[in-house]
Design an enzyme around this catalytic site. Structure first.
Site: not given
Length: 185
Positions: A157, A153-154, A110
């Site tokens: 966030h 993953h994004e 990351c």
């Protein structure tokens, strides 16, 4: 231009917040920010530009990573089948996912994490994402394997979740249940 100095690192409170929806149509400022996020990824993958501006290569970037608590992500990468993905998305949301899981044999990294975090990160093998793109089009994107991992993953966030939150703390390299490796051996 977004540089590594603009990327907030783990420990920053914005990375643990649930980001706010972007009102649509997006403001000129939100659109420009998202375009810059996508440009960062393109620049970070261009060896000459990355070296010149000391950019760490990335395949995805979420607005919280540049200190903005807004539901915006950019992705720019080529998957293991040579398919290119390049999107700037407002309010992306996973609307469906498979029961089967997947993970990367090398683990995940990351731009906001400056250390190696060993372990498998369990993800859904297939997802469908709804979002609005930079041109204002409503999209429904079906993703699998590596592409699905990058998007999850994004989107994590945007919900204040870091990739290492998913790693089994007792046995980081235990193969996630009902999962197969996404990357080619």
């Amino acid at each position: 231009m977004i540089t590594m100095d603009d990327i907030v690192r783990e420990g920053h409170p914005v990375l643990r917040e649930k980001a706010k929806e972007v009102s649509l149509p997006p403001s000129k400022e939100d659109k420009e920010t998202l375009e810059e996020m996508l440009q960062y990824l393109k620049n970070s993958q261009d060896e000459e530009i990355a070296t010149k501006y000391n950019l760490r290569p990335g395949v995805g970037l979420a607005a919280p990573q540049i200190g903005l608590s807004k539901r915006m992500i950019a992705v720019h990468f080529v998957d293991f089948n040579e398919k290119e993905y390049s999107y700037g998305l407002f309010n992306p949301k996973i609307v469906s996912h498979s029961v089967e899981g997947t993970y990367l044999s090398t683990g995940e990294g990351c731009l906001s994490v400056d250390r190696e975090v060993p372990g498998y990160v369990p993800r859904y093998a297939r997802i469908t994402v709804k979002a609005t793109d930079l041109e204002g089009n409503e999209l429904k994107i079906r993703l699998k394997g590596y592409a699905a991992i990058v998007f999850q993953h994004e989107i994590d966030h945007l919900n204040g979740v870091m990739f290492y939150d998913h790693i089994n703390s007792e046995e980081p390299f235990s193969i996630p249940e009902n999962a197969s490796v996404a990357d080619p051996e």
